[in-house]
Design an enzyme around this catalytic site. Structure first.
Site, PDB file in Angstrom:
ATOM      1  N   LYS A  22       0.830  -1.211   0.000  1.00  0.00           N
ATOM      2  CA  LYS A  22       0.000   0.000   0.000  1.00  0.00           C
ATOM      3  C   LYS A  22       0.862   1.258   0.000  1.00  0.00           C
ATOM      4  CE  LYS A  22      -1.812   1.558   4.030  1.00  0.00           C
ATOM      5  NZ  LYS A  22      -1.548   2.976   4.395  1.00  0.00           N
ATOM      6  N   ASN A  23       1.838   1.299   0.908  1.00  0.00           N
ATOM      7  CA  ASN A  23       2.583   2.544   1.095  1.00  0.00           C
ATOM      8  C   ASN A  23       3.632   2.797   0.014  1.00  0.00           C
ATOM      9  OD1 ASN A  23       0.983   3.093   3.238  1.00  0.00           O
ATOM     10  ND2 ASN A  23       2.483   2.527   4.812  1.00  0.00           N
ATOM     11  N   CYS A 122      -6.211  13.185  12.916  1.00  0.00           N
ATOM     12  CA  CYS A 122      -6.020  11.792  12.545  1.00  0.00           C
ATOM     13  C   CYS A 122      -6.070  10.959  13.821  1.00  0.00           C
ATOM     14  CB  CYS A 122      -4.679  11.622  11.867  1.00  0.00           C
ATOM     15  SG  CYS A 122      -4.179   9.921  11.644  1.00  0.00           S
ATOM     16  N   ARG A 127       0.065  14.367  13.182  1.00  0.00           N
ATOM     17  CA  ARG A 127       0.523  14.206  11.805  1.00  0.00           C
ATOM     18  C   ARG A 127       0.442  15.482  10.960  1.00  0.00           C
ATOM     19  NH1 ARG A 127      -1.789   8.650   9.526  1.00  0.00           N
ATOM     20  NH2 ARG A 127       0.133   8.674   8.330  1.00  0.00           N
ATOM     21  N   PRO A 128       1.159  16.522  11.359  1.00  0.00           N
ATOM     22  CA  PRO A 128       1.181  17.728  10.522  1.00  0.00           C
ATOM     23  C   PRO A 128       1.961  17.475   9.223  1.00  0.00           C
ATOM     24  CG  PRO A 128       2.680  17.965  12.385  1.00  0.00           C
ATOM     25  CD  PRO A 128       1.995  16.638  12.543  1.00  0.00           C
ATOM     26  N   VAL A 129       1.873  18.423   8.275  1.00  0.00           N
ATOM     27  CA  VAL A 129       2.630  18.288   7.021  1.00  0.00           C
ATOM     28  C   VAL A 129       3.587  19.470   6.855  1.00  0.00           C
ATOM     29  CG1 VAL A 129       0.997  16.803   5.770  1.00  0.00           C
ATOM     30  CG2 VAL A 129       0.667  19.275   5.725  1.00  0.00           C
ATOM     31  N   ASP A 130       4.020  20.036   7.990  1.00  0.00           N
ATOM     32  CA  ASP A 130       4.887  21.216   7.941  1.00  0.00           C
ATOM     33  C   ASP A 130       6.208  20.946   7.211  1.00  0.00           C
ATOM     34  OD1 ASP A 130       5.124  19.580  10.382  1.00  0.00           O
ATOM     35  OD2 ASP A 130       6.830  20.867  10.831  1.00  0.00           O
ATOM     36  N   GLN A 131       6.720  19.728   7.305  1.00  0.00           N
ATOM     37  CA  GLN A 131       8.000  19.430   6.659  1.00  0.00           C
ATOM     38  C   GLN A 131       7.867  19.388   5.131  1.00  0.00           C
ATOM     39  OE1 GLN A 131      10.879  19.285   8.575  1.00  0.00           O
ATOM     40  NE2 GLN A 131       9.356  19.941  10.086  1.00  0.00           N
ATOM     41  N   ASP A 310       4.130   0.543  12.082  1.00  0.00           N
ATOM     42  CA  ASP A 310       3.018  -0.178  11.452  1.00  0.00           C
ATOM     43  C   ASP A 310       2.961  -1.649  11.861  1.00  0.00           C
ATOM     44  OD1 ASP A 310       2.310   2.162  10.223  1.00  0.00           O
ATOM     45  OD2 ASP A 310       3.127   1.633   8.258  1.00  0.00           O
ATOM     46  N   ILE A 332       6.871   6.934  17.281  1.00  0.00           N
ATOM     47  CA  ILE A 332       6.578   7.691  16.046  1.00  0.00           C
ATOM     48  C   ILE A 332       5.290   8.506  16.170  1.00  0.00           C
ATOM     49  CG2 ILE A 332       6.268   7.534  13.528  1.00  0.00           C
ATOM     50  CD1 ILE A 332       9.009   6.510  14.364  1.00  0.00           C
ATOM     51  N   ARG A 402      -8.683  -0.836   4.237  1.00  0.00           N
ATOM     52  CA  ARG A 402      -7.847   0.245   3.684  1.00  0.00           C
ATOM     53  C   ARG A 402      -6.499  -0.300   3.242  1.00  0.00           C
ATOM     54  NH1 ARG A 402      -7.745   5.821   6.846  1.00  0.00           N
ATOM     55  NH2 ARG A 402      -6.329   6.124   5.097  1.00  0.00           N
TER      56      ARG A 402
HETATM   57  N1  EPU Z   1       5.664  14.672  11.039  1.00  0.00           N
HETATM   58  C1  EPU Z   1       5.641  16.029  11.325  1.00  0.00           C
HETATM   59  N2  EPU Z   1       5.618  16.912  10.274  1.00  0.00           N
HETATM   60  C2  EPU Z   1       5.600  16.495   8.970  1.00  0.00           C
HETATM   61  C3  EPU Z   1       5.632  15.129   8.693  1.00  0.00           C
HETATM   62  C4  EPU Z   1       5.668  14.240   9.754  1.00  0.00           C
HETATM   63  O1  EPU Z   1       5.642  16.428  12.493  1.00  0.00           O
HETATM   64  O2  EPU Z   1       5.575  17.362   8.089  1.00  0.00           O
HETATM   65  C5  EPU Z   1       5.716  13.701  12.152  1.00  0.00           C
HETATM   66  C6  EPU Z   1       4.440  12.866  12.244  1.00  0.00           C
HETATM   67  O3  EPU Z   1       3.426  13.532  12.969  1.00  0.00           O
HETATM   68  C7  EPU Z   1       4.948  11.606  12.912  1.00  0.00           C
HETATM   69  C8  EPU Z   1       6.378  11.465  12.367  1.00  0.00           C
HETATM   70  O4  EPU Z   1       6.723  12.743  11.874  1.00  0.00           O
HETATM   71  O5  EPU Z   1       4.998  11.803  14.307  1.00  0.00           O
HETATM   72  C9  EPU Z   1       6.537  10.469  11.255  1.00  0.00           C
HETATM   73  O6  EPU Z   1       5.504  10.618  10.301  1.00  0.00           O
HETATM   74  P1  EPU Z   1       5.658  10.307   8.743  1.00  0.00           P
HETATM   75  O7  EPU Z   1       5.573  11.576   7.997  1.00  0.00           O
HETATM   76  O8  EPU Z   1       6.848   9.436   8.515  1.00  0.00           O
HETATM   77  O9  EPU Z   1       4.341   9.461   8.482  1.00  0.00           O
HETATM   78  P2  EPU Z   1       3.545   9.470   7.123  1.00  0.00           P
HETATM   79  O10 EPU Z   1       4.473   9.680   6.023  1.00  0.00           O
HETATM   80  O11 EPU Z   1       2.356  10.339   7.261  1.00  0.00           O
HETATM   81  C10 EPU Z   1       3.831   6.931   6.560  1.00  0.00           C
HETATM   82  C11 EPU Z   1       2.928   5.767   6.326  1.00  0.00           C
HETATM   83  C12 EPU Z   1       2.302   5.350   7.654  1.00  0.00           C
HETATM   84  C13 EPU Z   1       3.423   4.994   8.624  1.00  0.00           C
HETATM   85  C14 EPU Z   1       4.384   6.178   8.774  1.00  0.00           C
HETATM   86  C15 EPU Z   1       5.584   5.869   9.639  1.00  0.00           C
HETATM   87  C16 EPU Z   1       2.202   6.104   4.054  1.00  0.00           C
HETATM   88  C17 EPU Z   1       1.107   6.423   3.103  1.00  0.00           C
HETATM   89  N3  EPU Z   1       1.906   6.127   5.351  1.00  0.00           N
HETATM   90  O12 EPU Z   1       3.000   7.965   7.083  1.00  0.00           O
HETATM   91  O13 EPU Z   1       1.505   4.200   7.391  1.00  0.00           O
HETATM   92  O14 EPU Z   1       2.889   4.654   9.882  1.00  0.00           O
HETATM   93  O15 EPU Z   1       4.861   6.579   7.479  1.00  0.00           O
HETATM   94  O16 EPU Z   1       6.300   4.808   9.129  1.00  0.00           O
HETATM   95  O17 EPU Z   1       3.309   5.797   3.632  1.00  0.00           O
HETATM   96  C18 EPU Z   1      -0.206   2.629   7.782  1.00  0.00           C
HETATM   97  O18 EPU Z   1       0.098   2.089   6.708  1.00  0.00           O
HETATM   98  O19 EPU Z   1      -0.975   2.101   8.629  1.00  0.00           O
HETATM   99  C19 EPU Z   1       0.363   3.934   8.109  1.00  0.00           C
HETATM  100  C20 EPU Z   1      -0.161   4.750   9.019  1.00  0.00           C
END
Ligand code: EPU
Length: 425
Positions: A22-23, A122, A127-131, A310, A332, A402
């Site tokens: 999926k990912n 969420c 899970r912000p997207v600031d990065q 995960d 995480i 999902r």
């Molecule tokens: N984070 C921030 N700011 C950002 C991005 C991330 O603070 O801009 C924080 C998040 O809040 C979290 C940490 O950084 O605490 C790591 O988050 P990451 O961005 O790596 O997670 P993601 O990319 O949103 C993906 C997978 C998740 C998996 C995580 C961690 C996909 C589509 N989703 O999420 O998968 O848990 O990486 O490995 O690739 C799942 O499949 O069940 C699932 C949730």
């Protein structure tokens, strides 16, 4: 809403196949936005999140065709983004699937503009997207947050040196997809090393991108003027494979998990070996044999190559039936212990203190009605139900759908007793 009824107590035996990841599939579907030529993908798993992503891309103007149904039930898809009509990801779709934010980087890189809803809350954490936003701004994008949307514009993105504040998987993927069409070289430091990032890079390289270092914490991308079409097979899902390993570890049995790739699952395999489970690399994938109750194990989740968050809920289900006390720390996400309450309803003895769960094995589990709260929590409940005495009913199985392709059929084929009830709304 669909439910699972699971009659526990049967050991698992035989062979089970893992679907495409999926990912990896989600970002790679978005990579089709980077070219006006067709991207042909095989091993596309039949999952609810994949359907949501297809819906989002189709709404933007991507033409998606099923080229073939594979014998294993997966699909070969062709995605053609030559005549885009809406460069937008609306709230209605983004709120149901956060990975929708992965259209931001490619849209901005190829079309110079993007309007993507902010994901909002969420279940498992903030899970912000600031990065993602910070990285794109460093590449010269003008970004404003307006009316709950990320509004991004750039004449052409420029290469930049980006150091992310934390390891982020989709953040790395979004920036990598933006950088492939930028002018000049981009360096992403503190990049995610997850195998799904590597699979995306492999697909992008097939499309003509110049990427070095995917799989390390420094990815260097030399921008090119255009990308072309390509063919790519999505990697096997290491989390689905790990879920089957845990199912056997908890329920007992002897199963070959076909297509599982041991080199991507080192931390999970190591934990299960500590629990006394026999794990062998075989030609088809991984053979897992469990004849006794598992031993307790301690672990902390971490970015790859550490133990995947995960896999935390599934390993906790194994710990719940182990012969002693396990200590599990989630590093995480802030709120990824929602399965604990439900596991307790099955008789598990688990105490949570902040980010740490103390799981006392020993007591047997007994079937009950429980509720799935998120994708991996659901998988943990299924595993616990396979060992619990009597019947367990799991509500809200849509969470499981999902990310798991026909989980009940795959489990039944190796001897589990799982049935799905569909209730008409
Ligand atoms: N984070 C921030 N700011 C950002 C991005 C991330 O603070 O801009 C924080 C998040 O809040 C979290 C940490 O950084 O605490 C790591 O988050 P990451 O961005 O790596 O997670 P993601 O990319 O949103 C993906 C997978 C998740 C998996 C995580 C961690 C996909 C589509 N989703 O999420 O998968 O848990 O990486 O490995 O690739 C799942 O499949 O069940 C699932 C949730």
């Amino acid at each position: 809403m669909d439910r699972f009824q699971i009659l526990g107590g049967s050991p698992l035996q035989g062979e089970v196949s893992v679907s495409g990841a999926k990912n990896a599939a989600l970002p790679i579907l978005c990579a089709s936005l980077l070219t006006a030529e067709p991207l042909v993908l095989s091993n596309v798993p039949r999952l609810r999140d994949v359907s949501t992503m297809k819906k989002l891309l189709a709404q933007m103007g991507t033409r998606i065709e099923t080229v073939a149904q594979q014998p294993d039930g997966q699909e070969q898809l062709s995605l053609h983004s030559d005549a885009m009509t809406h460069l937008q990801a609306p709230y209605e779709l983004v709120k149901t699937m956060r990975a929708s934010v992965l259209v931001l980087g490619p849209m901005l890189a190829r079309f110079g503009e993007a309007l993507v809803s902010l994901p909002g809350g969420c279940a498992i954490g903030q899970r912000p997207v600031d990065q993602h936003i910070k990285g794109l701004a460093a590449m010269g994008a003008e970004i404003r947050i307006e009316h709950g949307y990320i509004k991004a514009q750039a004449r052409r993105l420029r290469g930049a040196r980006i150091v992310t504040d934390m390891v982020t998987v989709t953040g790395t993927e979004n920036l990598m997809m933006a950088a492939v069409l930028a002018e000049g070289t981009t360096v992403i430091d503190n990049a995610a090393r997850e195998p799904e990032v590597v699979d995306l890079a492999r697909c992008l390289v097939r499309m003509g991108a110049r990427i070095e270092g995917a799989g390390t914490d420094r990815i260097v991308i030399h921008g090119v003027d255009r990308l072309g079409g390509a063919q790519h097979a999505i990697m096997a899902d290491r989390i689905e494979a790990g879920t089957f390993l845990c199912a056997v570890a908890a329920a007992g049995g002897d199963v070959v998990v076909c297509q599982a790739q041991p080199d991507m699952m080192g931390a999970t395999i190591e934990k299960l070996r500590e629990a006394g489970v026999l794990i062998q690399e075989v030609a088809q994938g991984i053979r897992v044999v469990a004849s006794d109750r598992p031993k307790p194990m301690n672990f902390r989740t971490a970015p790859f190559p550490g133990l995947a968050t995960d896999m935390q809920a599934q390993l906790m289900a194994v710990a719940a039936v182990a012969t002693g006390t396990s200590i599990i720390t989630e590093t995480i996400f802030e709120n990824r212990f929602m399965h604990v309450q439900e596991l307790r309803r099955l008789g598990a003895d688990i105490e949570v203190d902040g980010h740490t769960a103390v799981v006392k094995g020993g007591a047997g589990l007994s079937g009950a009605r429980v509720m799935a709260t998120d994708l991996r929590a659901s998988a943990g409940l299924v595993i616990a139900a396979l060992v619990a005495s009597g019947e367990t009913e799991i509500d809200r199985i849509y969470h499981l759908d999902r990310g798991y392709d026909r989980m009940e059929q795959k489990l039944c084929a190796i001897g589990a007793r799982v049935s799905r009830t569909t209730e008409k709304a």
